[in-house]
Write a protein that holds these residues in place. Structure first.
Motif, short mmCIF file in Angstrom:
data_model
loop_
_atom_site.label_atom_id
_atom_site.label_comp_id
_atom_site.label_asym_id
_atom_site.label_seq_id
_atom_site.Cartn_x
_atom_site.Cartn_y
_atom_site.Cartn_z
N SER A 119 0.95 -13.01 12.06
CA SER A 119 -0.14 -12.20 11.52
C SER A 119 0.20 -11.79 10.08
O SER A 119 1.28 -11.26 9.81
CB SER A 119 -0.31 -10.95 12.38
OG SER A 119 -1.33 -10.14 11.86
N HIS A 120 -0.74 -12.07 9.17
CA HIS A 120 -0.55 -11.68 7.76
C HIS A 120 -1.92 -11.63 7.10
O HIS A 120 -2.67 -12.61 7.15
CB HIS A 120 0.36 -12.66 7.03
CG HIS A 120 0.65 -12.25 5.63
ND1 HIS A 120 1.64 -11.36 5.32
CD2 HIS A 120 0.06 -12.59 4.45
CE1 HIS A 120 1.67 -11.18 4.00
NE2 HIS A 120 0.70 -11.92 3.47
N ASP A 121 -2.25 -10.51 6.49
CA ASP A 121 -3.52 -10.34 5.78
C ASP A 121 -3.25 -10.46 4.29
O ASP A 121 -2.62 -9.59 3.68
CB ASP A 121 -4.13 -8.98 6.13
CG ASP A 121 -5.53 -8.81 5.59
OD1 ASP A 121 -5.88 -9.46 4.58
OD2 ASP A 121 -6.29 -8.02 6.16
N LEU A 122 -3.74 -11.54 3.68
CA LEU A 122 -3.49 -11.77 2.27
C LEU A 122 -4.11 -10.70 1.38
O LEU A 122 -3.62 -10.46 0.28
CB LEU A 122 -4.00 -13.15 1.86
CG LEU A 122 -3.19 -14.33 2.40
CD1 LEU A 122 -3.93 -15.64 2.16
CD2 LEU A 122 -1.81 -14.38 1.75
N LEU A 123 -5.18 -10.06 1.83
CA LEU A 123 -5.81 -9.01 1.03
C LEU A 123 -5.08 -7.68 1.13
O LEU A 123 -4.95 -6.97 0.14
CB LEU A 123 -7.27 -8.82 1.46
CG LEU A 123 -8.22 -9.92 1.06
CD1 LEU A 123 -9.60 -9.67 1.63
CD2 LEU A 123 -8.28 -10.06 -0.45
N ALA A 124 -4.61 -7.36 2.31
CA ALA A 124 -3.99 -6.05 2.53
C ALA A 124 -2.51 -6.03 2.16
O ALA A 124 -1.98 -4.98 1.79
CB ALA A 124 -4.16 -5.64 3.99
N ALA A 125 -1.84 -7.15 2.26
CA ALA A 125 -0.39 -7.21 2.01
C ALA A 125 -0.11 -7.35 0.52
O ALA A 125 -0.93 -7.86 -0.24
CB ALA A 125 0.22 -8.37 2.77
N ASP A 126 1.05 -6.90 0.12
CA ASP A 126 1.45 -7.07 -1.28
C ASP A 126 2.29 -8.33 -1.44
O ASP A 126 2.60 -9.02 -0.47
CB ASP A 126 2.18 -5.82 -1.80
CG ASP A 126 3.47 -5.52 -1.07
OD1 ASP A 126 4.10 -6.46 -0.52
OD2 ASP A 126 3.88 -4.35 -1.05
N THR A 127 2.65 -8.63 -2.66
CA THR A 127 3.38 -9.87 -2.93
C THR A 127 4.77 -9.88 -2.31
O THR A 127 5.26 -10.94 -1.93
CB THR A 127 3.49 -10.13 -4.45
OG1 THR A 127 4.08 -8.99 -5.09
CG2 THR A 127 2.12 -10.40 -5.05
N ASP A 128 5.39 -8.72 -2.19
CA ASP A 128 6.70 -8.66 -1.54
C ASP A 128 6.61 -9.04 -0.07
O ASP A 128 7.48 -9.73 0.46
CB ASP A 128 7.33 -7.27 -1.67
CG ASP A 128 7.77 -6.95 -3.10
OD1 ASP A 128 8.02 -7.91 -3.87
OD2 ASP A 128 7.84 -5.76 -3.44
N GLN A 129 5.54 -8.60 0.60
CA GLN A 129 5.35 -8.96 2.01
C GLN A 129 5.08 -10.45 2.16
O GLN A 129 5.57 -11.08 3.10
CB GLN A 129 4.21 -8.13 2.61
CG GLN A 129 4.56 -6.66 2.74
CD GLN A 129 3.35 -5.82 3.06
OE1 GLN A 129 2.30 -5.97 2.46
NE2 GLN A 129 3.51 -4.92 4.02
N LEU A 130 4.31 -11.01 1.25
CA LEU A 130 4.05 -12.45 1.28
C LEU A 130 5.34 -13.23 1.05
O LEU A 130 5.62 -14.19 1.77
CB LEU A 130 3.00 -12.83 0.24
CG LEU A 130 2.68 -14.31 0.11
CD1 LEU A 130 2.16 -14.89 1.42
CD2 LEU A 130 1.69 -14.53 -1.02
N ALA A 131 6.12 -12.80 0.09
CA ALA A 131 7.40 -13.47 -0.19
C ALA A 131 8.33 -13.39 1.02
O ALA A 131 9.01 -14.37 1.35
CB ALA A 131 8.06 -12.85 -1.42
N ALA A 132 8.35 -12.24 1.69
CA ALA A 132 9.19 -12.08 2.88
C ALA A 132 8.74 -13.02 4.00
O ALA A 132 9.58 -13.61 4.70
CB ALA A 132 9.17 -10.63 3.36
N LEU A 133 7.43 -13.16 4.16
CA LEU A 133 6.91 -14.08 5.17
C LEU A 133 7.36 -15.50 4.90
O LEU A 133 7.85 -16.20 5.78
CB LEU A 133 5.37 -14.01 5.21
CG LEU A 133 4.67 -15.09 6.02
CD1 LEU A 133 4.98 -14.94 7.50
CD2 LEU A 133 3.18 -15.07 5.78
#
Length: 79
Positions: A49-63
């Motif tokens: 689960s990952h929301d590209l709109l709600a998450a920040d770039t650090d969360q995307l990088a961690a994923l």
């Protein structure tokens, strides 16, 4: 042997479902990690689960770091 991993964004959408199915049939791909906005349950093996709109770039990088993909495919229709 290397585990060839693909991270698939938009996996629950119209295009993403078809791309995911094609990746599952591809013998060159060992693991498909499907990413969607909806909360993934424990029963949804292979889903994250990952929301590209709600998450920040650090969360995307961690994923991405955690998934360790060999390829990333974006089938997100719109944001």
């Amino acid at each position: 042997m290397t585990d060839r991993r693909v991270l698939l964004f938009g996996a629950s959408g119209f295009l993403g479902r078809e791309v995911g199915a094609a990746l599952e049939r591809d013998r060159r791909v060992d693991t498909v990690i499907r990413v969607g906005r909806q909360q993934a349950s424990q029963a949804d093996a292979g889903w994250v689960s990952h929301d590209l709109l709600a998450a920040d770039t650090d969360q995307l990088a961690a994923l991405i770091r955690g998934a360790r993909p060999d390829a990333v495919i974006n089938c997100v229709g719109r944001l």
